[in-house]
Write an enzyme that holds these catalytic residues in place. Structure first.
Site, PDB file in Angstrom:
ATOM      1  N   LYS A  81      14.723  27.381 -14.966  1.00  0.00           N
ATOM      2  CA  LYS A  81      15.960  26.677 -14.650  1.00  0.00           C
ATOM      3  C   LYS A  81      15.661  25.252 -14.195  1.00  0.00           C
ATOM      4  O   LYS A  81      14.694  25.017 -13.458  1.00  0.00           O
ATOM      5  CB  LYS A  81      16.710  27.421 -13.544  1.00  0.00           C
ATOM      6  CG  LYS A  81      18.066  26.841 -13.177  1.00  0.00           C
ATOM      7  CD  LYS A  81      18.700  27.632 -12.036  1.00  0.00           C
ATOM      8  CE  LYS A  81      20.079  27.117 -11.686  1.00  0.00           C
ATOM      9  NZ  LYS A  81      20.667  27.859 -10.543  1.00  0.00           N
ATOM     10  N   SER A 139      25.036  29.729 -11.693  1.00  0.00           N
ATOM     11  CA  SER A 139      24.680  28.458 -12.292  1.00  0.00           C
ATOM     12  C   SER A 139      23.445  28.541 -13.204  1.00  0.00           C
ATOM     13  O   SER A 139      23.158  27.599 -13.933  1.00  0.00           O
ATOM     14  CB  SER A 139      24.420  27.420 -11.187  1.00  0.00           C
ATOM     15  OG  SER A 139      23.359  27.807 -10.342  1.00  0.00           O
ATOM     16  N   SER A 194      23.920  33.067  -8.321  1.00  0.00           N
ATOM     17  CA  SER A 194      23.656  32.230  -9.505  1.00  0.00           C
ATOM     18  C   SER A 194      22.634  32.807 -10.465  1.00  0.00           C
ATOM     19  O   SER A 194      22.495  32.316 -11.576  1.00  0.00           O
ATOM     20  CB  SER A 194      23.211  30.832  -9.061  1.00  0.00           C
ATOM     21  OG  SER A 194      24.277  30.145  -8.458  1.00  0.00           O
TER      22      SER A 194
END
Length: 575
Positions: A176, A252, A276
């Site tokens: 990420k 996210s 997330s």
């Protein structure tokens, strides 16, 4: 904004959005009614960091891990704890579809059927194809083909010499874009943050994966600043759900969930500050593991929320999540923690005889606060656990869940605004998506009084949860209250604030972050549109072995029903 254009307050209070003349960021003006945090009267002292002292839990079927082992040695311990080999278990279940695992890659390389270089070339071609589809998948913010091929060539040479570093050698792993990974900048999903904060090298978790020979294949897309649950990013494109490319992957850690779901990587790293990792994992039909706060070092991770955020793992199977957990967990040496370093135990996973006597705590009112299809699917999964293993479900009450949600929001918002405040004076607001502009305005609106009260609520909730864990081994709930919803064209251009769907997505995630508890989500079925549904288990501090055992048992009952995504890439095909 909701679909009808009305602002739905995440704080459930009347609000007015006004402009701050100094930097043109929207700020939040709060009214005096319904302020559950502001008006709370709490006796407990504040707890600012959810660091839990280690205690022996006497978990079933575990082995203690020597803290002096190297990272590859820890990975091998995890591999040895998985018996029999993963594919024998899966083949016996005759699934209609399955994703390739870490051990599939390792065996393909060791047998000479494929090389890491060949897989890397296929990966690069697949990423290119995914970006040129009529609906681009936007999996990555940054992906360097030359760096991927360099790593793959080095791994291929190690296999040719018969000297792979570990089972992770040559395995593609995505990261990420909230985690430092050389040679890429760390953007946090923005067009500007990397200009102020330069990446100096690998984060600790990335360094450990690299030391095992894993091929770090790039920085995955994410919701800007982690400030939303959809994963819609107006700067880098919206990471789409492989099960239906018209729908969200969730946020996210949207790109990390999507690349695993689509078969591009067996595992990826995310960061979980408010669900997330778990939310996108559930929406994309993969496993999501958020360890106990402090279990994985956070050096090299954007400090957006330092008391609620944790590096987490997205994986196609529980076994792959476990192997990756073995690689990245444990304190760095030397270290000077506030508390003594916790011991590490690994679960011994047996396919036919799961651990016995597990007690699952269920708060019915909370559990049922989701769409009917999700409730029925998750309830059926619980019934299966009882029928197959005799595990007991205990009815409990978790008090003040809504107050905890608001206290968590106060905390994560205050921490994010504090972390970014040095940059906001210099920031051109045009570089922010519209949703991030509103989010930053809201984040800066909380007072010190509200922040302190939120930390007192944290203490209070820790006590509530300790009482539940005195009776039960895990708390069980759906992972998400809704399945993946459609992406609207205007949202792709501006970003999205959908607080109705957002609240439903985050509903079950808060305790894991706010209280620092380990949590895991496992796919257990699909809705009538074929969209994935996840079941979540929340554990005591440091109880990752039990969580992995429980999720492994659940996986064994559901894996034969695993559905193939609409967008999928088979990197290990033999032709």
């Amino acid at each position: 904004m909701s679909r009808d254009g009305k602002m739905q307050s995440h704080l459930q209070t009347n609000v007015a959005i006004i402009k701050n003349k100094k930097n043109d960021l929207p700020i939040l003006r709060k009214c005096e009614n319904n302020q559950l945090v502001s008006n709370a009267e709490i006796e407990e002292p504040p707890v600012f960091v959810p660091l839990h002292p280690f205690e022996e839990l006497n978990e079933q079927e575990v082995i203690e891990i020597d803290p002096n082992l190297s990272v590859p040695e820890k990975v091998q311990k995890a591999v040895n704890a998985i018996a029999p080999p993963v594919e024998k278990l899966v083949d016996s279940m005759k699934p209609s579809f399955r994703r390739w695992t870490i051990m599939d890659y390792s065996r393909a390389y060791s047998s000479g059927v494929l090389t890491p270089l060949k897989v890397a070339q296929r990966f690069i071609a697949a990423v290119k194809e995914s970006s040129t589809r009529p609906l681009p998948m936007a999996f990555f913010i940054n992906c360097d083909s030359e760096d991927i091929l360099r790593q793959a060539k080095e791994s291929t040479l190690r296999y040719e010499r018969g000297e792979p570093i570990s089972a992770l050698d040559g395995v593609p792993v995505a990261v990420k874009d909230e985690i430092d990974c050389s040679p890429y900048p760390t953007t946090g999903g923005t067009k500007w943050l990397h200009k102020f904060r330069t990446c100096q090298g690998d984060a600790c978790c990335v360094m450990r994966l690299r030391s095992c020979g894993a091929i770090l294949v790039g920085k995955t897309n994410m919701h800007e600043l982690g400030a939303g649950t959809s994963g819609i990013n107006p700067h880098y494109g919206t990471a789409r759900n492989p099960y239906d490319s018209k729908r969200i992957a969730g946020g996210s850690s949207s790109g990390s969930a999507a690349v695993v779901s689509a078969g591009l990587c067996p595992v990826a790293l995310g960061v979980d500050g408010g669900g997330s990792v778990r939310m996108p994992a559930a929406l994309c039909g993969v496993v999501g593991l958020k360890p106990t706060f402090g279990r994985v070092p956070h050096e090299g991770v954007l400090p957006l929320n330092w008391t609620v955020g944790m590096v987490g793992i997205l994986a196609g199977t529980i076994e792959d999540a476990f192997i990756t957990y073995a690689a990245i967990s444990g304190q760095p040496v030397p270290h000077s923690p506030t508390l003594p370093s916790p011991k590490e135990y690994y679960p011994l996973l047996k396919p036919t005889t799961p651990i016995s006597g597990i007690r699952l705590a269920k708060y019915r009112k909370w559990f049922d606060d989701c769409r009917d299809e999700i409730k029925k699917c998750c309830s059926h999964a619980l019934d299966q656990l009882h029928k197959q293993y005799g595990w007991e479900t205990l009815e409990v009450t978790i008090p003040e869940i809504e107050v905890m949600r608001l206290a968590h929001y106060t905390t994560i918002a205050s921490e994010c605004h504090t972390a970014l405040s040095p940059y906001l004076e210099k920031l051109d607001v045009a570089e922010l998506g519209w949703d991030a502009r509103v989010a930053l305005g809201v984040y800066g609106s909380f007072s010190s009084q509200e922040y302190i009260k939120a930390q007192r609520i944290r203490n209070r909730q820790l006590q509530f949860h300790r009482k539940i864990f005195a009776k039960a081994d895990v708390i069980v709930s759906p992972t998400i209250g809704v399945t993946a919803y459609e992406i609207f064209d205007d949202a792709r251009e501006t970003g999205e604030l959908d607080y109705i769907n957002g609240a439903a997505l985050v509903r079950y995630s808060i305790a894991g972050n706010f209280l620092g508890l380990p949590t895991i989500t496992i796919p257990v079925g699909y809705d009538k549109l074929g969209l994935p549904i996840g079941l979540q288990f929340i554990g005591r501090p440091w109880s990752e072995p039990t969580l992995i055992h429980v999720a492994h048992a659940m996986q064994a009952l559901c894996i034969s029903e695993c559905g193939k995504p609409e967008v999928f890439y088979d990197l290990l095909k033999e032709n």
